[in-house]
Structure formats: C-alpha cells, structure tokens
Design a protein around this motif. Structure first.
Motif, short mmCIF file in Angstrom:
data_model
loop_
_atom_site.label_atom_id
_atom_site.label_comp_id
_atom_site.label_asym_id
_atom_site.label_seq_id
_atom_site.Cartn_x
_atom_site.Cartn_y
_atom_site.Cartn_z
N GLY A 1 -3.93 0.29 8.53
CA GLY A 1 -3.27 -0.79 7.80
C GLY A 1 -1.83 -0.92 8.23
O GLY A 1 -1.53 -1.01 9.43
N GLU A 2 -0.91 -0.89 7.28
CA GLU A 2 0.51 -1.05 7.60
C GLU A 2 1.20 0.27 7.91
O GLU A 2 2.38 0.28 8.26
CB GLU A 2 1.22 -1.75 6.45
CG GLU A 2 1.22 -0.95 5.15
CD GLU A 2 1.69 -1.78 3.97
OE1 GLU A 2 2.70 -1.39 3.35
OE2 GLU A 2 1.07 -2.81 3.68
N HIS A 3 0.49 1.41 7.77
CA HIS A 3 1.09 2.71 7.98
C HIS A 3 0.90 3.15 9.44
O HIS A 3 -0.23 3.22 9.93
CB HIS A 3 0.48 3.76 7.05
CG HIS A 3 0.50 3.36 5.61
ND1 HIS A 3 1.66 2.99 4.95
CD2 HIS A 3 -0.50 3.25 4.70
CE1 HIS A 3 1.37 2.69 3.70
NE2 HIS A 3 0.08 2.84 3.52
N ARG A 4 1.99 3.47 10.12
CA ARG A 4 1.94 3.86 11.53
C ARG A 4 2.28 5.35 11.68
O ARG A 4 3.17 5.86 11.00
CB ARG A 4 2.92 3.03 12.35
CG ARG A 4 2.54 1.55 12.42
CD ARG A 4 3.44 0.78 13.38
NE ARG A 4 2.99 -0.60 13.49
CZ ARG A 4 2.02 -1.01 14.32
NH1 ARG A 4 1.43 -0.11 15.12
NH2 ARG A 4 1.66 -2.27 14.36
N PRO B 1 0.98 12.16 8.84
CA PRO B 1 2.35 12.03 9.38
C PRO B 1 2.71 10.60 9.77
O PRO B 1 3.02 10.30 10.93
CB PRO B 1 2.32 12.97 10.59
CG PRO B 1 0.91 12.91 11.08
CD PRO B 1 0.07 12.78 9.83
N PHE B 2 2.63 9.72 8.79
CA PHE B 2 3.04 8.34 9.02
C PHE B 2 4.57 8.25 9.04
O PHE B 2 5.26 9.14 8.54
CB PHE B 2 2.47 7.42 7.95
CG PHE B 2 0.98 7.22 8.03
CD1 PHE B 2 0.39 6.79 9.21
CD2 PHE B 2 0.17 7.45 6.92
CE1 PHE B 2 -0.99 6.58 9.29
CE2 PHE B 2 -1.20 7.24 6.99
CZ PHE B 2 -1.79 6.81 8.19
N GLU B 3 5.06 7.17 9.61
CA GLU B 3 6.50 6.94 9.58
C GLU B 3 7.00 6.94 8.13
O GLU B 3 6.37 6.35 7.25
CB GLU B 3 6.82 5.60 10.24
CG GLU B 3 6.55 5.59 11.73
CD GLU B 3 6.78 4.22 12.36
OE1 GLU B 3 7.00 3.26 11.59
OE2 GLU B 3 6.73 4.12 13.60
N TRP C 1 0.85 -1.20 0.00
CA TRP C 1 0.00 0.00 0.00
C TRP C 1 0.88 1.24 0.00
O TRP C 1 1.70 1.43 0.90
CB TRP C 1 -0.92 -0.01 1.21
CG TRP C 1 -1.89 -1.16 1.18
CD1 TRP C 1 -1.65 -2.45 1.56
CD2 TRP C 1 -3.22 -1.12 0.68
NE1 TRP C 1 -2.76 -3.23 1.35
CE2 TRP C 1 -3.74 -2.44 0.81
CE3 TRP C 1 -4.04 -0.12 0.15
CZ2 TRP C 1 -5.04 -2.78 0.42
CZ3 TRP C 1 -5.33 -0.46 -0.22
CH2 TRP C 1 -5.82 -1.77 -0.10
N LEU C 2 0.70 2.08 -1.01
CA LEU C 2 1.46 3.32 -1.09
C LEU C 2 1.05 4.24 0.08
O LEU C 2 -0.14 4.43 0.34
CB LEU C 2 1.19 4.03 -2.41
CG LEU C 2 1.76 3.37 -3.67
CD1 LEU C 2 1.33 4.15 -4.91
CD2 LEU C 2 3.28 3.30 -3.59
N ARG C 3 2.02 4.80 0.77
CA ARG C 3 1.75 5.66 1.92
C ARG C 3 1.13 6.99 1.47
O ARG C 3 1.65 7.64 0.56
CB ARG C 3 3.06 5.93 2.68
CG ARG C 3 2.93 6.94 3.81
CD ARG C 3 4.22 7.03 4.60
NE ARG C 3 5.40 7.18 3.76
CZ ARG C 3 5.78 8.33 3.20
NH1 ARG C 3 5.04 9.42 3.37
NH2 ARG C 3 6.87 8.36 2.47
#
Length: 332
Positions: free
Chosen positions: A118-121, A80-82, A73-75
C-alpha cells in the motif's frame, strides 16, 4: 547446496539487492541460518511468519482523515517501513512463505517486487529473504505462484554433517551426539521410510542432545524415539552404550602408546570425537599420538574437530606437524 555455500550466495545477492528464496526440508536449520547470517552481516533480522499473518498485518488499519475526507492506513509496528525505528539495513525474513494464504502471497509479491505494501515503503537498505519447504517434503507447502517465484532468486539447501558439527561445537552440543553423527552422517536428516511424526533432522538431534543426561531413565529409548523416530533412536542408543564403554580418556592421554585401541568402527569414531572434545594445548600431542595408532581418517577427524572446538590448538607444533602430514586434506 549446503548452508555455508548458501551464506556466500545470499551475501552476494544481498550486495545487489536481489531477494532470495531458500527451499529445504523441515528441520535443517533455515531459520537459525537466517539469524546467523544477520549476525555475520551486522543486520537486524525481523522474523515475519507469513503463514500466521493476514494482509491487514502488513497494510495496517484504516483510520478516517476527516479533514481531507480520505482513509489513511496506520503503519504496522513490526515491519521496517519508512518512519519505523528499525535499522535501515534490516533483514525481513518471510518464513513459511509458501504455506501462507493466497491473499498473503499477493502481499508478499508486492513487498518483494515493489518494496512496499500500500502506502508503506520499506527503508532503502532493507533486504528480503524468504524460506519454505518443498511440496515433496510433505510439510503442508503449496505451489508458489509463478508471479511471486519469478521475483526471487532460488536456492535449494540441504543438511550437511560437517556444518552441523561446526555449529554443534559452538553451541555446546553433547560430544556423544557429534560422534554418533560423524559415524552415521546419513541419519543427520532422513525422511525416507519414516512415519513423518518423529524423524531425524538437525533440529530433532539438537533436542536429543538436551536429554542425553537422562540415559539411565528406563524411558530413555522411548524419549529419543519421540524425537528422531524408532530406527535412528535404536542406533543412537547402541552408540551411547559403545561411547560409555570407551577406554578412560585420562588413561589414554597419560599413556597414549599403551592404552587400548578399539577395533569397532563406531567406537573409533566415538573415541576420536571424545578426545577432540577433551584435549588441551598440554595434552594435544598425547591425543595425537594415540589417535595415530588408528587409520588416518581418524587422525584427520580428531585434528580438525579439536581445532574447531579450540582454535588456540592451531598454534601448537602438534597441529603444524599434523597439517604437514595431511596437506592434501588441509588445502582441500
């Protein structure tokens, strides 16, 4: 609570990383407040309007990782995700959260509770503030799911005329409008009995201030009505006439003991604020001498507003004497 107390509460929540939800009527300044809080705390504010978003805006677009036979998944570029360029201590402002779609509220739930989508923190120091209108405000708000609500601290905010006037002095709002709201504080925000198209709020009064110079226009009453509603507009127009008929402020300051003192309460509010807006260190004492010919509440209004406009006046002997006379008010 009013916005000053809200700032104190949210700053404390911020230290403990407890996300917060601000509830309040339309137009009271929740969005501007969040930006001001960002300035006060040195944090970048990211205004993320949840009611204008879809879940894909938070999770990003899927792309094929053919080498590993999986989807990545493109951020998103605006959260302000990592890995993003946003400061580590940004504020994510989830505005209009309770008018968002059910799917977006599920996304907000994960963002608030797990600090990820999802995978974005989110970066470690990011703080979350949400805001919205109450269902009683008739602003298309819907009931917030309890699972989301329980993940937030809740603050009800309301309009306050002193805080609005403090903001107004800092933002060059016309003193005529400040004087009017000092006289009629109940009209700072009033939705009761309105047709809910145009009604008085801090936001609509700020816009009214922009057109005050058009008061000679035959359409001025209709223009103000279009911003704050019929009743408030009629009262404001009457006050404008009173304000324009005040004694000359230059005459008052040159002859504070002999200049005419108005008898009408609205005119007294008008001249107290007008003088507070005009005096300098050289004329502060003359203004104080004049205003002391009115009941004490007008002296207090004049003295406090003059110093809010120009903090340098607090170093004058006139203000020291004023503070001594009004110790109970100043301490309170």
């Amino acid at each position: 609570m009013h916005l000053k107390d809200a700032a104190r509460a949210i700053t404390r929540y911020m230290k403990s990383d407890i996300p917060v939800m601000m509830w309040g009527a339309p137009g009271i300044g929740k969005t501007d407040f969040c930006y001001q809080l960002g300035q006060q705390t040195g944090r970048t504010v990211i205004d993320w309007r949840t009611n204008l978003r879809d879940p894909v805006d938070a999770r990003g677009l899927p792309v094929a990782d053919l080498e590993n036979n999986v989807a990545r998944w493109l951020r998103p570029s605006d959260l302000p995700f990592e890995g993003s360029d946003f400061p580590d201590d940004s504020i994510v402002f989830l505005d209009e959260i309770n008018t968002a779609s059910p799917a977006m509220q599920v996304v907000a739930m994960q963002l608030v509770n797990e600090r990820r989508v999802g995978e974005h923190r989110l970066k470690k120091g990011v703080y979350i503030i949400a805001a919205g209108n109450r269902q009683s405000d008739k602003a298309a708000a819907q009931r917030m799911p309890t699972a989301l609500a329980n993940r937030l601290a809740h603050i009800d905010v309301e309009a306050d005329v002193d805080i609005f006037c403090d903001w107004a002095y800092d933002n060059q709002i016309n003193p005529m409008l400040i004087a009017f709201l000092r006289w009629r504080p109940a009209l700072l925000h009033d939705m009761a009995g309105q047709d809910l198209r145009a009604f008085p709020t801090p936001r609509s009064w700020e816009r009214t201030s922009r057109i005050i110079d058009d008061e000679d226009d035959p359409l001025f009453l209709q223009m103000v009505t279009g911003l704050v509603g019929e009743g408030a507009a009629a009262e404001f127009i009457g006050f404008v006439r009173t304000y324009r008929n005040l004694p000359s402020l230059d005459l008052v300051l040159s002859n504070p003991n002999g200049a005419k003192v108005p008898a009408d309460p609205s005119a007294r509010f008008a001249i107290a604020v007008a003088l507070a807006h005009k005096v300098t260190a050289k004329t502060f004492e003359a203004g104080m001498n004049y205003i002391r010919r009115l009941p004490s509440e007008f002296e207090i209004l004049f003295g406090i507003d003059a110093v809010k406009r120009d903090t340098g006046l607090s170093h004058t002997q006139t203000f020291v004497d004023f503070s001594t006379r009004n110790q109970e008010v100043m301490i309170g």
